[in-house]
Design a protein around this motif. Structure first.
Motif, PDB file in Angstrom:
ATOM      1  N   UNK A 169      -0.917   7.385  -6.642  1.00 38.53           N
ATOM      2  CA  UNK A 169      -1.942   7.898  -5.723  1.00 38.53           C
ATOM      3  C   UNK A 169      -3.353   7.872  -6.305  1.00 38.53           C
ATOM      4  N   UNK A 170      -3.467   8.034  -7.623  1.00 37.22           N
ATOM      5  CA  UNK A 170      -4.792   7.981  -8.240  1.00 37.22           C
ATOM      6  C   UNK A 170      -5.382   6.579  -8.110  1.00 37.22           C
ATOM      7  N   UNK A 171      -4.545   5.561  -8.235  1.00 39.54           N
ATOM      8  CA  UNK A 171      -4.998   4.176  -8.078  1.00 39.54           C
ATOM      9  C   UNK A 171      -5.387   3.911  -6.630  1.00 39.54           C
TER      10      UNK A 171
ATOM     11  N   UNK B 255      -8.731   5.265  -6.159  1.00 36.03           N
ATOM     12  CA  UNK B 255      -9.713   4.377  -6.797  1.00 36.03           C
ATOM     13  C   UNK B 255     -10.018   3.175  -5.912  1.00 36.03           C
ATOM     14  N   UNK B 256      -8.981   2.598  -5.322  1.00 39.24           N
ATOM     15  CA  UNK B 256      -9.173   1.457  -4.428  1.00 39.24           C
ATOM     16  C   UNK B 256      -9.979   1.857  -3.194  1.00 39.24           C
ATOM     17  N   UNK B 257      -9.696   3.035  -2.669  1.00 43.93           N
ATOM     18  CA  UNK B 257     -10.418   3.521  -1.493  1.00 43.93           C
ATOM     19  C   UNK B 257     -11.913   3.636  -1.786  1.00 43.93           C
ATOM     20  N   UNK B 258     -12.231   4.228  -2.920  1.00 46.71           N
ATOM     21  CA  UNK B 258     -13.632   4.403  -3.291  1.00 46.71           C
ATOM     22  C   UNK B 258     -14.302   3.064  -3.592  1.00 46.71           C
TER      23      UNK B 258
ATOM     24  N   UNK C  43       0.817  -1.216   0.000  1.00 42.01           N
ATOM     25  CA  UNK C  43       0.000   0.000   0.000  1.00 42.01           C
ATOM     26  C   UNK C  43       0.849   1.263   0.000  1.00 42.01           C
ATOM     27  N   UNK C  44       1.964   1.225   0.704  1.00 48.37           N
ATOM     28  CA  UNK C  44       2.816   2.414   0.768  1.00 48.37           C
ATOM     29  C   UNK C  44       3.410   2.740  -0.595  1.00 48.37           C
TER      30      UNK C  44
END
Length: 225
Positions: free
Chosen positions: A125-127, A130-133, A117-118
């Motif tokens: 950061x855009x990906x 996307x994963x967060x959403x 993740x880091x």
């Protein structure tokens, strides 16, 4: 109308398959499912192929889907193959796209680095957003961590071995892009040759890498039929 169930890949969600689902809805009764912990579904203690397969079978029972077609992208195809092998007759046809069947410790360790993740936060950061959403309200980092643990276990013990594929009686279509850097053409061909000759087909998509978003949708739909 024939039913088709679409299974997403590792760290993905049903939402990634929406464009395909919309296109197929003209000729199929389309169903999508989020594996446990994905797409906001309740987070299990651990991810596993067996857990995801059991979830799909329960989904078929609840929806009263008898012998549907199953399309699985990447890890979803592995789950579909596991069902075809260990639960014969539950699906009428299996279509896999960009599915990695060969796992060992070295491959699992290499893939594990893709789920840091880091690193994703720093380099993509855009990906990460996307994963967060995609997985809210779940923690997307936890989805990645548990996926990495699952793949490490697969590397230690691949639950689909060479001896399993000759036992698969389900009609199967294996699809792979010729520019897939995650799945080798050799491993897909090996699985194709191990499956019963009268029920297996193989298709290689030209100019196609691993990410689903880069697959020619019209070409894929024509293969699904």
């Amino acid at each position: 109308m024939q039913s088709i169930v679409l299974l997403h890949g590792a760290t993905g969600a049903a939402s990634q398959l929406q464009s395909l689902a919309d296109a197929l809805s003209k000729t199929y009764s389309v169903h999508t499912i989020n594996f446990s912990g994905h797409g906001g579904e309740p987070m299990p203690e651990a991810f596993s192929i067996e857990l995801f397969a059991k979830q799909v079978l329960t989904f078929l029972d609840v929806r009263q889907l008898v012998s549907p077609i199953v399309f699985g992208y990447s890890l979803g195809g592995y789950v579909g193959m596991y069902i075809a092998r260990h639960h014969p007759g539950r699906i009428s046809k299996l279509i896999t796209l960009a599915t990695k069947f060969h796992w060992d410790e070295t491959i699992a360790a290499k893939q594990q680095r893709s789920f840091d993740a880091n690193v994703i936060l720093e380099k993509a950061p855009a990906f990460a957003e996307q994963l967060q959403q995609m997985h809210a309200p779940n923690d997307w980092k936890e989805v990645l961590r548990k996926t990495g643990v699952m793949l490490t276990k697969l590397g230690n013990r691949n639950i689909l071995g060479a001896e399993d594929y000759p036992q698969v009686q389900t009609e199967t279509l294996l699809i792979q892009g010729d520019k897939d850097r995650m799945v080798t053409l050799e491993e897909t061909i090996a699985v194709f040759r191990a499956l019963p000759a009268n029920s297996a087909r193989l298709c290689v998509l030209p100019g196609t890498p691993h990410p689903l978003e880069q697959v020619d949708l019209n070409m894929l739909i024509s293969l699904i039929g």
